[in-house]
Design a protein around this motif. Structure first.
Motif, mmCIF file in Angstrom:
data_model
loop_
_atom_site.group_PDB
_atom_site.id
_atom_site.type_symbol
_atom_site.label_atom_id
_atom_site.label_comp_id
_atom_site.label_asym_id
_atom_site.label_seq_id
_atom_site.Cartn_x
_atom_site.Cartn_y
_atom_site.Cartn_z
ATOM 1 N N THR A 156 0.837 -1.202 0.000
ATOM 2 C CA THR A 156 0.000 0.000 0.000
ATOM 3 C C THR A 156 0.867 1.246 0.000
ATOM 4 O OG1 THR A 156 -1.744 -1.174 1.176
ATOM 5 C CG2 THR A 156 -1.803 1.223 1.261
ATOM 6 N N ILE A 157 1.916 1.244 0.835
ATOM 7 C CA ILE A 157 2.822 2.395 0.883
ATOM 8 C C ILE A 157 3.523 2.575 -0.456
ATOM 9 C CG2 ILE A 157 4.975 3.229 1.933
ATOM 10 C CD1 ILE A 157 3.968 1.960 4.568
ATOM 11 N N GLU A 158 3.987 1.455 -1.038
ATOM 12 C CA GLU A 158 4.653 1.543 -2.347
ATOM 13 C C GLU A 158 3.681 2.050 -3.403
ATOM 14 O OE1 GLU A 158 6.122 -2.396 -2.968
ATOM 15 O OE2 GLU A 158 7.916 -2.073 -1.741
ATOM 16 N N GLU A 159 2.444 1.567 -3.382
ATOM 17 C CA GLU A 159 1.446 1.992 -4.365
ATOM 18 C C GLU A 159 1.127 3.474 -4.183
ATOM 19 O OE1 GLU A 159 -1.082 1.638 -7.603
ATOM 20 O OE2 GLU A 159 0.429 0.234 -6.862
ATOM 21 N N MET A 160 1.038 3.913 -2.914
ATOM 22 C CA MET A 160 0.772 5.333 -2.660
ATOM 23 C C MET A 160 1.943 6.187 -3.163
ATOM 24 S SD MET A 160 -0.998 5.088 1.126
ATOM 25 C CE MET A 160 -0.859 6.823 1.445
ATOM 26 N N ALA A 161 3.179 5.702 -2.954
ATOM 27 C CA ALA A 161 4.344 6.444 -3.439
ATOM 28 C C ALA A 161 4.340 6.497 -4.965
ATOM 29 C CB ALA A 161 5.632 5.791 -2.926
ATOM 30 N N ARG A 162 3.993 5.351 -5.585
ATOM 31 C CA ARG A 162 3.940 5.316 -7.047
ATOM 32 C C ARG A 162 2.862 6.267 -7.562
ATOM 33 N NH1 ARG A 162 1.153 3.257 -10.894
ATOM 34 N NH2 ARG A 162 -0.238 2.044 -9.589
ATOM 35 N N LEU A 163 1.683 6.247 -6.893
ATOM 36 C CA LEU A 163 0.612 7.161 -7.305
ATOM 37 C C LEU A 163 1.033 8.624 -7.107
ATOM 38 C CD1 LEU A 163 -2.564 5.353 -5.920
ATOM 39 C CD2 LEU A 163 -1.910 5.627 -8.315
ATOM 40 N N LYS A 164 1.733 8.878 -6.018
ATOM 41 C CA LYS A 164 2.184 10.246 -5.761
ATOM 42 C C LYS A 164 3.190 10.670 -6.830
ATOM 43 C CE LYS A 164 4.118 13.177 -2.160
ATOM 44 N NZ LYS A 164 4.649 13.233 -0.802
ATOM 45 N N GLN A 165 4.112 9.761 -7.182
ATOM 46 C CA GLN A 165 5.076 10.085 -8.244
ATOM 47 C C GLN A 165 4.358 10.309 -9.567
ATOM 48 O OE1 GLN A 165 7.765 6.771 -8.152
ATOM 49 N NE2 GLN A 165 9.222 7.822 -6.805
ATOM 50 N N GLY A 166 3.349 9.428 -9.827
ATOM 51 C CA GLY A 166 2.580 9.601 -11.057
ATOM 52 C C GLY A 166 1.846 10.935 -11.061
ATOM 53 N N ALA A 167 1.269 11.283 -9.911
ATOM 54 C CA ALA A 167 0.559 12.558 -9.815
ATOM 55 C C ALA A 167 1.526 13.722 -9.991
ATOM 56 C CB ALA A 167 -0.162 12.661 -8.474
ATOM 57 N N MET A 168 2.709 13.595 -9.374
ATOM 58 C CA MET A 168 3.714 14.656 -9.516
ATOM 59 C C MET A 168 4.169 14.760 -10.975
ATOM 60 S SD MET A 168 3.995 16.129 -6.678
ATOM 61 C CE MET A 168 5.501 17.052 -6.766
ATOM 62 N N ALA A 169 4.349 13.602 -11.636
ATOM 63 C CA ALA A 169 4.753 13.621 -13.043
ATOM 64 C C ALA A 169 3.644 14.248 -13.890
ATOM 65 C CB ALA A 169 5.060 12.203 -13.522
ATOM 66 N N ASP A 170 2.368 13.850 -13.605
ATOM 67 C CA ASP A 170 1.247 14.438 -14.334
ATOM 68 C C ASP A 170 1.172 15.946 -14.088
ATOM 69 O OD1 ASP A 170 0.596 11.965 -15.285
ATOM 70 O OD2 ASP A 170 -1.098 11.645 -13.905
ATOM 71 N N LEU A 171 1.388 16.333 -12.831
ATOM 72 C CA LEU A 171 1.356 17.753 -12.478
ATOM 73 C C LEU A 171 2.479 18.506 -13.184
ATOM 74 C CD1 LEU A 171 -0.018 19.918 -10.774
ATOM 75 C CD2 LEU A 171 1.590 19.369 -8.933
ATOM 76 N N SER A 172 3.670 17.904 -13.209
ATOM 77 C CA SER A 172 4.803 18.546 -13.903
ATOM 78 C C SER A 172 4.531 18.647 -15.397
ATOM 79 C CB SER A 172 6.089 17.761 -13.666
ATOM 80 O OG SER A 172 6.449 17.786 -12.303
ATOM 81 N N ALA A 173 3.980 17.562 -15.972
ATOM 82 C CA ALA A 173 3.675 17.574 -17.403
ATOM 83 C C ALA A 173 2.606 18.619 -17.705
ATOM 84 C CB ALA A 173 3.209 16.184 -17.852
ATOM 85 N N GLU A 174 1.590 18.703 -16.846
ATOM 86 C CA GLU A 174 0.531 19.687 -17.042
ATOM 87 C C GLU A 174 1.083 21.103 -16.891
ATOM 88 O OE1 GLU A 174 -3.253 20.984 -18.007
ATOM 89 O OE2 GLU A 174 -2.378 19.003 -18.194
ATOM 90 N N ALA A 175 1.956 21.278 -15.889
ATOM 91 C CA ALA A 175 2.562 22.598 -15.698
ATOM 92 C C ALA A 175 3.406 22.975 -16.909
ATOM 93 C CB ALA A 175 3.409 22.614 -14.425
ATOM 94 N N ALA A 176 4.164 22.008 -17.437
ATOM 95 C CA ALA A 176 4.986 22.271 -18.624
ATOM 96 C C ALA A 176 4.087 22.589 -19.817
ATOM 97 C CB ALA A 176 5.873 21.070 -18.918
ATOM 98 N N ARG A 177 2.982 21.828 -19.959
ATOM 99 C CA ARG A 177 2.061 22.078 -21.065
ATOM 100 C C ARG A 177 1.443 23.458 -20.939
ATOM 101 N NH1 ARG A 177 -3.008 22.276 -22.149
ATOM 102 N NH2 ARG A 177 -3.702 21.695 -20.083
#
Length: 170
Positions: free
Chosen positions: A105-126
């Motif tokens: 669960t912790i690993e999945e939450m970290a992965r989701l957080k990284q994915g969200a951060m990547a999505d947020l970074s990609a959206e910010a870049a866009r």
């Protein structure tokens, strides 16, 4: 005289051995005394042997039951120990599964957080790129609006040529 007393309903003593069957009774008693111990003794001996056999059988069954009880108690103790071991193993397994689940669960939450951060970074870049393009477009429109009045036709031609050359190099 004895018959006289007997006929009057009184009490009398008859001493005639043939009338009183004393001889027959003596023969019967002697025969019983002679044969009865052997006959009754045999019956009693067979009964005694049967009782002793029953007692021995009962003692043997008691010994077997005692042995079976001891074995059943050992089996029960072993089963309880096995059940306790299974319970301890199950608890340890449940703890391991819970710890593994928590880790996943912790690993999945970290992965989701990284994915969200990547999505947020990609959206910010866009968004940044879209804003930069919009700003560039507005700057070009403003420049196109203001430049024709500030540039003469020769400077305008040089600017167009220079822009065309820059587009070809990019």
């Amino acid at each position: 005289m004895t018959s006289l007393l007997a006929s009057h309903g009184g009490f009398g003593l008859n001493l005639n051995p043939f009338e009183t069957n004393i001889i027959n009774l003596a023969i019967v008693i002697a025969a019983l005394w002679k044969f009865l111990p052997g006959f009754l003794g045999g019956i009693l001996e067979r009964r005694r042997a049967a009782i002793l056999a029953d007692l021995q059988d009962s003692e043997q069954r008691l010994a077997q039951a005692t042995t079976a009880l001891a074995q059943a108690q050992q089996d029960l103790a072993a089963a309880r120990q096995k059940a306790e071991q299974i319970r301890a193993d199950g608890k340890a397994r449940a703890d391991a599964i819970r710890a593994e689940s928590e880790l996943r669960t912790i690993e999945e939450m970290a992965r989701l957080k990284q994915g969200a951060m990547a999505d947020l970074s990609a959206e910010a870049a866009r968004v940044t790129e879209a804003l930069r393009r919009e700003a560039a477009r507005q700057a070009v429109e403003k420049a196109l609006v203001t430049l024709p009045g500030k540039l003469d036709p020769a400077s305008q031609a040089r600017l167009i040529d220079h822009s065309i050359n820059n587009l070809g190099n990019a």
